[in-house]
Design a protein around this motif. Structure first.
Motif, short mmCIF file in Angstrom:
data_model
loop_
_atom_site.label_atom_id
_atom_site.label_comp_id
_atom_site.label_asym_id
_atom_site.label_seq_id
_atom_site.Cartn_x
_atom_site.Cartn_y
_atom_site.Cartn_z
N ALA A 31 0.83 -1.20 0.00
CA ALA A 31 0.00 0.00 0.00
C ALA A 31 0.86 1.25 0.00
CB ALA A 31 -0.93 0.00 1.21
N ALA A 32 2.08 1.12 0.51
CA ALA A 32 3.03 2.23 0.53
C ALA A 32 4.00 2.18 -0.64
CB ALA A 32 3.80 2.23 1.85
N SER A 33 4.37 0.97 -1.08
CA SER A 33 5.43 0.86 -2.09
C SER A 33 4.95 1.25 -3.50
CB SER A 33 6.02 -0.55 -2.11
OG SER A 33 5.08 -1.50 -2.56
N GLY A 34 3.69 0.94 -3.82
CA GLY A 34 3.15 1.32 -5.13
C GLY A 34 3.45 0.35 -6.25
N PRO A 35 3.10 -0.93 -6.11
CA PRO A 35 3.39 -1.89 -7.18
C PRO A 35 2.75 -1.51 -8.52
CG PRO A 35 1.85 -2.82 -5.58
CD PRO A 35 2.38 -1.56 -4.99
N ILE A 109 1.83 -0.63 7.77
CA ILE A 109 2.06 -2.06 7.89
C ILE A 109 0.89 -2.71 8.63
CG2 ILE A 109 3.25 -2.05 10.11
CD1 ILE A 109 4.44 -3.96 6.96
N GLY A 110 0.74 -4.01 8.42
CA GLY A 110 -0.26 -4.77 9.17
C GLY A 110 -1.27 -5.49 8.31
N ALA A 111 -1.55 -4.98 7.12
CA ALA A 111 -2.58 -5.59 6.28
C ALA A 111 -2.24 -7.03 5.91
CB ALA A 111 -2.80 -4.76 5.01
#
Length: 290
Positions: A31-35, A109-111
């Motif tokens: 969700a943060a990295s942006g695949p 984090i956590g998902a």
């Protein structure tokens, strides 16, 4: 005292100048990295990290002095501490990116700890009931919602993680970032093939998850950044060019049910505002204390 306060106010750097000195480390999952959001960067291609994710855009917006982005698709809380395996090799523990001079940390984090990706995949329903089968009852065992049990089990891990980040980066302002809106009320079947009951279940469980993150951030003394509220109306049911999260079949470069470039730009606006507000408050407090 008034003269001294005026002098400090005159000499204190404006908030934007203070932000420009930040040593910023971004931690987190996909969700943060942006695949698939252009452009994917090297090294660590297996992390599917974009140079236009919200962390990169925030670093540019605040003029960070140093920026280290170690976000990685598939990351769980354990990957903060251990090497993470990816399809293209392993990457170092994310906490290794922290240092004594780190002044800003965002962590999302956590998902993956609770199985969010598998959860949404399970709810894909190409045929409506009675032919298709709802997914929400798959998560009820002995009258208990297993997704919520996993969410609650994550609480102490987040408090521990916050303490470990602070130990490695004692100067840092630490922001725990929540997750976006993935389903509107009642969904939009068949445009996004999740039936009404399942869409409402996804919505309720994600709201519970974000509430847990906000509560644990408060318990650990972190700042929480809410992405759920600003992304309302920009979920996968929205039209291309409006949505920030792509559906099962993306129309923009992004992984399914992950932020697209528009989403990342808007999330960066939210994160930048939160960071700048924190610095402004700190500068104001320093002046007031004189």
């Amino acid at each position: 005292m008034l003269a001294a306060a005026a002098l400090v106010a005159a000499l204190a750097p404006p908030a934007h100048a203070a932000v420009q000195g930040e040593v910023y480390v971004a931690l987190g999952d996909s969700a943060a990295s942006g695949p698939l959001v252009p452009n994917q960067v090297v090294p660590d291609l297996g992390c599917w990290r974009s140079d236009h994710n919200y962390a990169h855009l925030t670093a540019q917006a605040i003029g960070a002095r140093t920026f280290r982005d170690v976000t990685c698709s598939g990351a769980k809380t354990k990957d903060m501490y251990e090497s993470q395996g990816t399809d293209l090799g392993s990457v170092a523990p994310q906490l290794n990116a922290l240092s004594q001079d780190t002044t800003l940390v965002t962590v999302q984090i956590g998902a993956n700890d609770v199985g969010l990706t598998g959860f949404i995949e399970d709810c894909l329903n190409l045929l409506p009931p009675p032919v298709g089968d709802a997914c929400n009852d798959d998560y009820i065992e002995n009258g208990q919602d297993t997704w919520r049990l996993k969410t609650d089990a994550l609480r102490p891990k987040l408090v521990t993680l916050a303490a470990d980040i602070r130990a490695r980066a004692p100067q840092a302002r630490i922001f725990l970032v929540g997750y976006a809106t993935y389903a509107p009320p009642n969904g939009c079947y068949p445009r996004v093939p999740i039936i009404r009951a399942d869409a409402n279940y996804i919505r309720a469980t994600l709201m519970y998850f974000n509430r847990m993150l906000a509560e644990q951030a408060a318990a650990a003394g972190l700042r929480f950044i809410d992405l759920q509220t600003p992304s309302v109306g920009h979920d996968p049911c929205a039209a291309p060019g409006v949505r920030w999260i792509e559906p099962y079949v993306p129309a923009a470069p992004a992984a399914p049910f992950h932020p697209n470039a528009l989403g990342m730009r808007n999330f960066a606006t939210v994160v930048t505002a939160a960071v700048t507000a924190a610095v402004t408050a700190a500068v104001t407090a320093a002046v007031t204390a004189v």
